[in-house]
Structures are given as C-alpha cells and as structure tokens.
Motif scaffolding. Structure first.
Motif, PDB file in Angstrom:
ATOM      1  N   GLY A 196       0.890  -1.101   0.051  1.00 41.70           N
ATOM      2  CA  GLY A 196      -0.096   0.061  -0.181  1.00 41.70           C
ATOM      3  C   GLY A 196       0.889   1.251  -0.109  1.00 41.70           C
ATOM      4  O   GLY A 196       2.100   1.285   0.401  1.00 41.70           O
ATOM      5  N   ALA A 197       0.057   2.334  -0.261  1.00 39.31           N
ATOM      6  CA  ALA A 197       0.900   3.776  -0.078  1.00 39.31           C
ATOM      7  C   ALA A 197       1.252   3.900   0.909  1.00 39.31           C
ATOM      8  O   ALA A 197       0.457   3.973   1.898  1.00 39.31           O
ATOM      9  N   VAL A 198       2.479   4.551   1.350  1.00 38.42           N
ATOM     10  CA  VAL A 198       3.001   5.156   2.801  1.00 38.42           C
ATOM     11  C   VAL A 198       3.480   6.624   2.369  1.00 38.42           C
ATOM     12  O   VAL A 198       4.419   6.642   1.698  1.00 38.42           O
ATOM     13  N   ASP A 199       2.621   7.365   3.053  1.00 39.40           N
ATOM     14  CA  ASP A 199       3.233   8.702   3.056  1.00 39.40           C
ATOM     15  C   ASP A 199       4.202   8.854   4.183  1.00 39.40           C
ATOM     16  O   ASP A 199       4.008   8.782   5.363  1.00 39.40           O
ATOM     17  N   LEU A 200       5.393   8.945   3.673  1.00 39.51           N
ATOM     18  CA  LEU A 200       6.562   9.015   4.930  1.00 39.51           C
ATOM     19  C   LEU A 200       6.529  10.332   5.730  1.00 39.51           C
ATOM     20  O   LEU A 200       7.228  10.228   6.674  1.00 39.51           O
ATOM     21  N   LYS A 201       5.893  11.262   5.385  1.00 41.66           N
ATOM     22  CA  LYS A 201       5.905  12.529   6.129  1.00 41.66           C
ATOM     23  C   LYS A 201       4.709  12.674   7.018  1.00 41.66           C
ATOM     24  O   LYS A 201       4.680  13.348   8.096  1.00 41.66           O
ATOM     25  N   THR A 202       3.552  12.291   6.605  1.00 39.20           N
ATOM     26  CA  THR A 202       2.307  12.752   6.901  1.00 39.20           C
ATOM     27  C   THR A 202       1.605  11.510   7.590  1.00 39.20           C
ATOM     28  O   THR A 202       1.396  10.581   6.797  1.00 39.20           O
ATOM     29  N   ALA A 203       1.463  11.190   9.020  1.00 43.41           N
ATOM     30  CA  ALA A 203       0.795  10.159   9.493  1.00 43.41           C
ATOM     31  C   ALA A 203      -0.706  10.455   9.437  1.00 43.41           C
ATOM     32  O   ALA A 203      -1.312   9.295   8.800  1.00 43.41           O
ATOM     33  N   GLY A 207      -1.657  16.292   9.352  1.00 48.24           N
ATOM     34  CA  GLY A 207      -0.427  16.035   9.952  1.00 48.24           C
ATOM     35  C   GLY A 207      -0.196  15.713  11.282  1.00 48.24           C
ATOM     36  O   GLY A 207       0.702  15.849  12.129  1.00 48.24           O
ATOM     37  N   SER A 208      -1.422  15.430  11.684  1.00 45.13           N
ATOM     38  CA  SER A 208      -1.688  14.911  13.330  1.00 45.13           C
ATOM     39  C   SER A 208      -1.010  13.772  13.551  1.00 45.13           C
ATOM     40  O   SER A 208      -0.541  12.831  12.872  1.00 45.13           O
ATOM     41  N   ALA A 209      -0.638  13.419  14.947  1.00 51.11           N
ATOM     42  CA  ALA A 209       0.259  12.321  15.047  1.00 51.11           C
ATOM     43  C   ALA A 209      -0.914  11.161  15.179  1.00 51.11           C
ATOM     44  O   ALA A 209      -2.187  11.343  15.205  1.00 51.11           O
ATOM     45  N   PRO A 210      -0.349   9.708  14.817  1.00 53.41           N
ATOM     46  CA  PRO A 210      -1.182   8.629  14.778  1.00 53.41           C
ATOM     47  C   PRO A 210      -2.040   8.120  15.987  1.00 53.41           C
ATOM     48  O   PRO A 210      -1.690   7.203  16.632  1.00 53.41           O
ATOM     49  N   THR A 211      -2.810   9.033  16.817  1.00 55.26           N
ATOM     50  CA  THR A 211      -3.342   8.683  18.079  1.00 55.26           C
ATOM     51  C   THR A 211      -5.008   8.231  17.892  1.00 55.26           C
ATOM     52  O   THR A 211      -5.244   8.816  17.009  1.00 55.26           O
ATOM     53  N   GLY A 212      -5.403   7.421  18.560  1.00 51.56           N
ATOM     54  CA  GLY A 212      -6.964   7.233  18.537  1.00 51.56           C
ATOM     55  C   GLY A 212      -7.278   6.285  17.220  1.00 51.56           C
ATOM     56  O   GLY A 212      -6.477   5.864  16.638  1.00 51.56           O
ATOM     57  N   ALA A 213      -8.452   6.259  16.987  1.00 44.24           N
ATOM     58  CA  ALA A 213      -9.021   5.353  16.017  1.00 44.24           C
ATOM     59  C   ALA A 213      -9.099   6.174  14.698  1.00 44.24           C
ATOM     60  O   ALA A 213      -8.949   7.216  14.764  1.00 44.24           O
ATOM     61  N   LYS A 214      -9.498   5.548  13.735  1.00 39.00           N
ATOM     62  CA  LYS A 214      -9.530   6.021  12.255  1.00 39.00           C
ATOM     63  C   LYS A 214     -10.443   5.527  11.476  1.00 39.00           C
ATOM     64  O   LYS A 214     -10.642   4.376  11.341  1.00 39.00           O
ATOM     65  N   VAL A 215     -11.247   6.559  10.822  1.00 37.20           N
ATOM     66  CA  VAL A 215     -12.342   5.852  10.034  1.00 37.20           C
ATOM     67  C   VAL A 215     -11.710   5.449   8.752  1.00 37.20           C
ATOM     68  O   VAL A 215     -11.131   6.587   8.019  1.00 37.20           O
ATOM     69  N   MET A 216     -11.618   4.367   8.386  1.00 37.88           N
ATOM     70  CA  MET A 216     -11.181   3.806   6.978  1.00 37.88           C
ATOM     71  C   MET A 216     -12.153   4.031   5.705  1.00 37.88           C
ATOM     72  O   MET A 216     -11.714   3.935   4.586  1.00 37.88           O
ATOM     73  N   ARG A 217     -13.357   4.201   6.098  1.00 36.42           N
ATOM     74  CA  ARG A 217     -14.590   4.139   5.138  1.00 36.42           C
ATOM     75  C   ARG A 217     -15.653   4.907   5.688  1.00 36.42           C
ATOM     76  O   ARG A 217     -15.918   4.337   6.808  1.00 36.42           O
ATOM     77  N   GLU A 218     -16.118   5.930   5.229  1.00 33.58           N
ATOM     78  CA  GLU A 218     -17.320   6.532   5.772  1.00 33.58           C
ATOM     79  C   GLU A 218     -18.756   5.806   5.293  1.00 33.58           C
ATOM     80  O   GLU A 218     -18.810   5.080   4.244  1.00 33.58           O
ATOM     81  N   GLY A 219     -19.533   5.772   6.062  1.00 30.17           N
ATOM     82  CA  GLY A 219     -20.788   5.168   6.014  1.00 30.17           C
ATOM     83  C   GLY A 219     -22.175   5.906   6.814  1.00 30.17           C
ATOM     84  O   GLY A 219     -21.887   6.533   7.731  1.00 30.17           O
ATOM     85  N   ARG A 220     -23.208   5.288   6.537  1.00 34.04           N
ATOM     86  CA  ARG A 220     -24.477   5.872   7.125  1.00 34.04           C
ATOM     87  C   ARG A 220     -25.293   5.100   8.059  1.00 34.04           C
ATOM     88  O   ARG A 220     -25.836   5.240   8.757  1.00 34.04           O
ATOM     89  N   HIS A 221     -25.213   3.674   7.585  1.00 33.38           N
ATOM     90  CA  HIS A 221     -26.264   2.894   8.082  1.00 33.38           C
ATOM     91  C   HIS A 221     -25.778   1.913   9.374  1.00 33.38           C
ATOM     92  O   HIS A 221     -26.451   1.513  10.184  1.00 33.38           O
ATOM     93  N   LEU A 222     -24.404   1.744   9.292  1.00 34.64           N
ATOM     94  CA  LEU A 222     -23.686   0.853  10.424  1.00 34.64           C
ATOM     95  C   LEU A 222     -22.433   1.167  10.489  1.00 34.64           C
ATOM     96  O   LEU A 222     -21.730   1.436   9.309  1.00 34.64           O
ATOM     97  N   THR A 223     -21.839   0.828  11.661  1.00 35.38           N
ATOM     98  CA  THR A 223     -20.169   0.908  12.082  1.00 35.38           C
ATOM     99  C   THR A 223     -19.889  -0.377  12.236  1.00 35.38           C
ATOM    100  O   THR A 223     -20.158  -1.252  13.133  1.00 35.38           O
ATOM    101  N   LEU A 224     -18.649  -0.833  11.405  1.00 27.17           N
ATOM    102  CA  LEU A 224     -17.854  -2.013  11.714  1.00 27.17           C
ATOM    103  C   LEU A 224     -16.514  -1.573  12.384  1.00 27.17           C
ATOM    104  O   LEU A 224     -16.048  -0.549  11.769  1.00 27.17           O
TER     105      LEU A 224
END
Length: 345
Positions: A196-203, A207-224
C-alpha cells in the motif's frame, strides 16, 4: 541497510512509496535506530537472519551487532533483558517471534515492564516497544496464531496498538517507539505482504500524530469496528454490502489501549448501529469492552444491541481449520444483517 535497499521493489507514488507492511516496518525500525542511539533491537533470529518474517532484515549489517542482535530461545530472558536495558537508559525494541510465545514472558511483561515506572514513582521509566507478530491467517501450528490483545490491554501500565495497513504500520511503530511508556505492538502477520501507499511525512490528515481510532471508510447505516487484519476484511464486507445499498462505515480502532471512546461514539451516533469484529475468542474479548463503551455513549441513539463477530471459545485450531475459526466475510455479513433487521419487541 540503505534506503535504496529498503525501497527495493517498492514503487514511488505521489505521497511517498508503495511498500508491503513488512517493508514499512523494516523502514521504520531502520529510521528509529538511526535517530535514537539508545535504541536496540533483539530477539530470536532478529540479527543475522532478519527475523522469521524478515522485518529486521539487513538492520544488523547496517547498524552493527551491538544494536541488532540474536538472543537465546527464552522469552522470559528477552523481556527480562528489555527491562534491565530500559532501567539502564536504553530504548529496547524486543521481538517475540510469535504471539503465543509471549506466554512464558508474562511475568516480565506484567510484573516488571508494566509496573516499574509506577513502582519507582517515575524514576525508572520503561520505554520498551515490544513487537509481537500476532493473530492468525497463515495456517501455522499451535501457539502461532494467538490473539492476546485483551490480556495485554487488561494490564495497567501497558499501551497496546495494532496496525492494519503499511502506512499505519510505519507511522504507528515510529510513534510507539517515541513513547516513554511500554507499548505492545501487535503486527497482523497475515498482512505482512500487503502492499500500500505509505506517506513517509504525514501520519494522519492535517499532519496530526497517529493517536486514537481512524475512519477507513465513511458510512451511514452501520459501523464495523475492527483492528489489525480484520480491518481489511471489514472493508471487503463494506464493499459487498454496498452492492445491496447498505452504506457501512469501517472504524479502525488502531489503539487497543487506550481505546478512543470519542471516535467510537462519534461514528455510532451517526450510524446508530455497530458490529465489532475480532479474531480472539468471544468471552471476555476486547469486543465486550468496545460494546460497553458504545452502549454507554450511544444508549439513546442505538437502533439495535451491539453485535460481536469473533473467534470461538476454543484454543486456536490447527491451520487447516482456521478458516472456520477466523471471522470470514459471510459471518460478518450475517452479523450486519442481524443488526439491521433487529426489531424491538
């Protein structure tokens, strides 16, 4: 190992380079060693061989056998050494060769590494970053496919993190290695060869630090909600669900401890339904903690109880049975269906 070697077979992209997760971790470790003269890497076959999964490949040749070295086959000794080195001012990055091999080192992890900073009132910090190839999916024998996140997360003093992509692996490992606290870094071994693509400068965005959870895909009906290798599987499920008009959001927990409760609540307040997916057994698994945090923060907005799709309450099976054990696409889709079709009595 030079950057040229690290990028061998990795295509350059607009945001950096294309790397496998194994390559991304290798590059992060190379940079950690270069930037921190107190950083040391060690474990079974970590030195000359470069590790079972070649994550430390070439690092001994570049940085020397006093910075990257092999240890005896004794996990309690590896983690005992890590505790002693941390007390002496080093930043150890030990590797336990497979997840299930961590059991013999539990005393050192729980009673020494996790407690020393607290016990010494801050005079003996424990900047230990323990890399653990984790979870199943490679058809390995017993003790090679364990999911220990709930065990580690239950221990006060430990932080626990698991990447899901090469980009996340690179940035999360560098961030974890900069912490003054012990971090259990759980690498999904079935995803080592994912590219996969790796941005070596931006986490993260902005440009924020990689803390907490991250939405990998937006959705409306349900959260996995997932972490590690199950994030990719949930993204596959979301693609299939979209064919039936179901818009699924995928949330990568990333940090198993501390859990980003705010991100959980924000996502589920929007979708009003949630399914938690993990490879570990159901009973007392981390999914129970996640479900409680969602219920506590979204009680008035939930349309259905939080569903869990997990491994089973049995020891991890032999390789030829692991496809029945690890949550597959069909089992996750059935979980999604149960939540969407739930009707209050």
């Amino acid at each position: 190992m030079s950057n040229a070697i690290l990028e061998d077979g990795a295509a350059k992209t607009g945001v950096g380079v294309t790397l496998s997760m194994q390559q991304a971790l290798n590059r992060a470790l190379d940079e950690i060693l270069a930037e921190n003269p107190k950083a040391v890497i060690f474990g079974e076959d970590c030195g000359q061989l470069g590790g079972v999964f070649r994550v430390t490949d070439g690092l001994q040749a570049k940085h020397g056998a006093d910075r990257v070295f092999d240890t005896p086959l004794a996990e309690s000794g590896i983690l005992g050494l890590a505790a002693g080195l941390a007390m002496a001012g080093f930043h150890p990055l030990p590797e336990v060769q497979f997840d299930g091999f961590a059991y013999p080192a539990i005393n050192q992890i729980v009673c020494q590494i996790a407690r020393m900073n607290y016990r010494s009132r801050g005079s003996l910090p424990m900047p230990v970053t323990l890399r653990v190839p984790s979870f199943g999916g490679i058809r390995a024998p017993e003790h090679h496919g364990e999911s220990l996140e709930a065990l580690f997360a239950h221990v006060p003093g430990l932080k626990v993190v698991s990447p899901s992509t090469p980009h996340e692996a690179y940035h999360l490992l560098k961030y974890a290695a900069a912490r003054p606290d012990p971090v259990i870094f759980m690498e999904p071994k079935s995803r080592y060869w994912q590219k996969g693509a790796v941005d070596l400068k931006t986490a993260d965005a902005g440009g924020s630090a990689p803390t907490g959870a991250k939405v990998m895909r937006e959705g409306r009906h349900l959260t996995l909600v997932a972490w590690g290798a199950m994030v990719f599987r949930c993204l596959q499920v979301a693609d299939l669900a979209a064919e039936d008009g179901i818009d699924v959001e995928v949330l990568d927990l990333r940090w198993i401890k501390p859990i980003d409760a705010a991100a959980l609540v924000t996502s589920v307040q929007k979708t009003r339904r949630a399914v938690v997916v993990h490879e570990a057994p159901l009973t007392s698994g981390l999914g129970a903690e996640v479900a409680q945090l969602i219920t506590q923060g979204c009680f008035d907005t939930l349309k259905a109880p939080v569903e869990r799709v997990t491994g089973f309450d049995v020891p991890y099976p032999a390789g030829d049975l692991e496809d029945e054990y690890i949550p597959n696409i069909d089992r996750i889709l059935f979980g999604v269906q149960r939540v969407l079709e739930y009707r209050r009595g």
